[in-house]
Design an enzyme around this catalytic site. Structure first.
Site, PDB file in Angstrom:
ATOM      1  CD  GLU A 180     -11.381  -5.537  -7.937  1.00  0.00           C
ATOM      2  OE1 GLU A 180     -10.218  -5.501  -7.561  1.00  0.00           O
ATOM      3  OE2 GLU A 180     -12.341  -5.322  -7.180  1.00  0.00           O
ATOM      4  CD  GLU A 373      -8.148  -1.764  -8.794  1.00  0.00           C
ATOM      5  OE1 GLU A 373      -8.231  -2.039  -7.578  1.00  0.00           O
ATOM      6  OE2 GLU A 373      -9.139  -1.656  -9.536  1.00  0.00           O
TER       7      GLU A 373
HETATM    8  C1  BGP Z   1     -10.669  -2.813  -5.816  1.00  0.00           C
HETATM    9  C2  BGP Z   1     -11.500  -1.893  -6.647  1.00  0.00           C
HETATM   10  C3  BGP Z   1     -11.147  -0.452  -6.566  1.00  0.00           C
HETATM   11  C4  BGP Z   1     -10.485  -0.007  -5.301  1.00  0.00           C
HETATM   12  C5  BGP Z   1      -9.568  -1.027  -4.663  1.00  0.00           C
HETATM   13  C6  BGP Z   1      -9.111  -0.709  -3.258  1.00  0.00           C
HETATM   14  O1  BGP Z   1     -11.473  -3.853  -5.391  1.00  0.00           O
HETATM   15  O2  BGP Z   1     -11.447  -2.249  -8.009  1.00  0.00           O
HETATM   16  O3  BGP Z   1     -12.253   0.290  -6.968  1.00  0.00           O
HETATM   17  O4  BGP Z   1     -11.281   0.680  -4.466  1.00  0.00           O
HETATM   18  O5  BGP Z   1     -10.122  -2.291  -4.646  1.00  0.00           O
HETATM   19  O6  BGP Z   1     -10.099  -1.049  -2.339  1.00  0.00           O
HETATM   20  P1  BGP Z   1     -10.610  -0.085  -1.214  1.00  0.00           P
HETATM   21  O7  BGP Z   1     -10.969   1.171  -1.900  1.00  0.00           O
HETATM   22  O8  BGP Z   1     -11.774  -0.777  -0.627  1.00  0.00           O
HETATM   23  O9  BGP Z   1      -9.497   0.071  -0.257  1.00  0.00           O
END
Ligand code: BGP
Length: 476
Positions: A180, A373
């Protein structure tokens, strides 16, 4: 017959700092993520506006143990294999390989750990998909140089990449340079280890750091291809198309501009140069990026092979700052969309938005996409008999996979694979919680760090197993 590639990479995703733990074991150095606490100070530290040196002594740091995959890795890989994973997207902790970022020799113990891990994956025919840098920079580089604001980070990063590409040659084919990458603009310390100092022009610092990451990414791509022409290197975007709040042309324009704010990075990584709109905007803001003469050539000649992205939700925006109601979401601000439901954390649920986002990315770049993701963060309850019925998660994934398949089958998008986020419960990046769970596998641990770390497959575990087995044909 499903229209997905026969070798479609079904799998799951995690990041070292959110699941590994063992934060000082195996001669690992501290990473920037290791000083980000859980609780009320977290956000300000991630934004780079609160100095972690000033945190209370009793602060709790979730990355230190996380879900202790550092010790549970064999058991965890067995679970992935049981689900039939074709690939596993994970990150390597930079400070496990170069504890301070500046050693001349890599830390053998760290390398061996990942090599054992990769060998075990391969033994189960699970393709490793590696994020080289997922929100972690050796803390020593932050302390000494201010992290990515300093060009010297490019050399440190390349030394690290070179070790990985050489050591894992023939074993790992899919790489991503930065997770990201656009997160740098929103949470500079989390995204790139940037901590602001008095007198900093924050925008200037962020764009300079971005430039360094972009050059580093291009040089890493070059190196990966030189070391093994089989290597496939991707960029990685926190994606999610912006919708305009109304059909007022001002809103449409605003949505386009907001999208560009994110696409900027991928435009450079995929098309090989700063887009015209970005150059104009930088000029307007009075931002002057220090570039070396060879940078333009480096960027132009070393574009990425595929476009990886995370997708949790679409976003909504308006040109009128007083219009609409703000809502939660994956860090990047959005308005509430009345047509969408939201998760317990306010992240709006928009499966069709995934199809829209895939099409937008494919139209723009004409390169294979990789959804690395996607998922639903929710509160799970362990019933008295020890089982977990996460039907809401199954429903979320079902709808997203359906739209993903339409994008492939009806719109012709070329898609490499799909790795839902947090296939096993892990620490939340935004909140540091354990309560916000994404997994097919439950991990017994709470927000404050209590729990046995026991792994329990949820109802979604066998559901996903069946999805993989039928290559997406059966989503029930
Ligand atoms: C993205 C990241 C991840 C992950 C995901 C979910 O931004 O790449 O590392 O954590 O989001 O977000 P969160 O963990 O804040 O729910």
């Amino acid at each position: 017959m499903s229209g997905l590639r026969k070798d479609f990479l079904w799998g799951g995703a995690t990041a070292a700092n959110q699941c590994e733990g063992g934060y000082l074991e195996g001669k690992k150095g501290l990473g920037t993520v290791d000083v980000i606490p859980w609780g009320e100070n977290r956000r300000a530290v991630m934004e780079g506006v609160l100095d972690y040196h000033t945190l209370p002594e009793d602060s709790y740091y979730p990355s230190h143990e996380a879900i202790d995959m550092y010790h549970h890795w064999k058991e965890d890989i067995a679970l992935m294999a049981q689900m039939g994973f074709k690939c596993y997207r994970f990150s390597i902790a930079w400070s496990r390989i170069f504890p301070t970022g500046e050693e001349t020799e890599a830390n053998e113990e760290g390398l061996q750990y990942y090599e054992n891990f990769i060998d075990e994956l391969l033994r189960h025919k699970i393709e490793p998909v590696i994020t080289i840098c997922h929100f972690d920079v050796p803390l020593a580089l932050e302390e000494k140089y201010g992290s990515w604001r300093n060009r010297i980070l490019i050399d440190c990063y390349l030394k690290y990449c070179s070790v990985l590409f050489t050591r894992f040659k023939g074993k790992v084919k899919y790489w991503m340079t930065f997770n990201e990458i656009n997160m740098l603009m929103h949470l500079p310390f989390l995204g790139a280890g940037i901590r602001f100092k008095d007198g900093d022009n924050e925008e200037q610092v962020k764009y300079q750091a971005a430039h360094h990451e972009l050059v580093a990414s291009a040089l890493a791509t070059k190196l990966a291809h030189e070391i093994d022409p089989e290597n496939q290197v991707g960029c990685m975007l926190a994606a999610g198309q912006f919708y305009p709040l109304t059909c007022n042309p001002d809103d449409i324009l605003e949505a386009m501009q907001k999208d560009r704010g994110n696409y900027f990075f991928i435009d450079v990584q995929s098309r090989g140069k700063y887009p015209a709109y970005a150059l104009k905007q930088l000029e307007k803001k009075g931002i002057i990026i220090q570039m070396e003469e060879e940078d333009a050539k480096i960027l132009a000649e070393n574009t990425v092979d595929y476009i990886a992205f995370s997708y949790y939700s679409s976003r909504l925006t308006s040109a009128d700052p007083n219009a609409g109601v703000a809502t939660g979401g994956n860090v990047i601000k959005s308005l509430r969309n009345p047509y969408l439901e939201a998760s317990d954390w306010g992240w709006q649920i928009d499966p069709v938005g995934l199809r829209i986002t895939m099409n937008a990315l494919y139209d723009r770049y004409q390169k294979p996409l990789f959804i690395v993701e996607n998922g639903l963060g929710a509160v799970d309850e362990v019933k008295e008999d020890g089982t977990i019925d996460d039907d809401y998660r199954i429903a979320y994934l079902q709808e997203h996979i359906k739209q993903m398949m339409i994008a492939v089958e009806e719109d012709g998008v070329d898609l490499i694979g799909y790795t839902p986020w947090g296939w096993i419960d892990l620490v939340s990046a935004s909140t540091g919680e354990m309560k916000k769970r994404y997994g097919f596998v439950y991990v017994d641990k709470d927000n404050a760090g209590n729990g046995t770390l026991k792994r329990i497959p949820k109802k979604s575990f066998s559901w996903y197993q069946n999805v993989i087995q039928t290559n997406g044909e059966c989503l029930k």
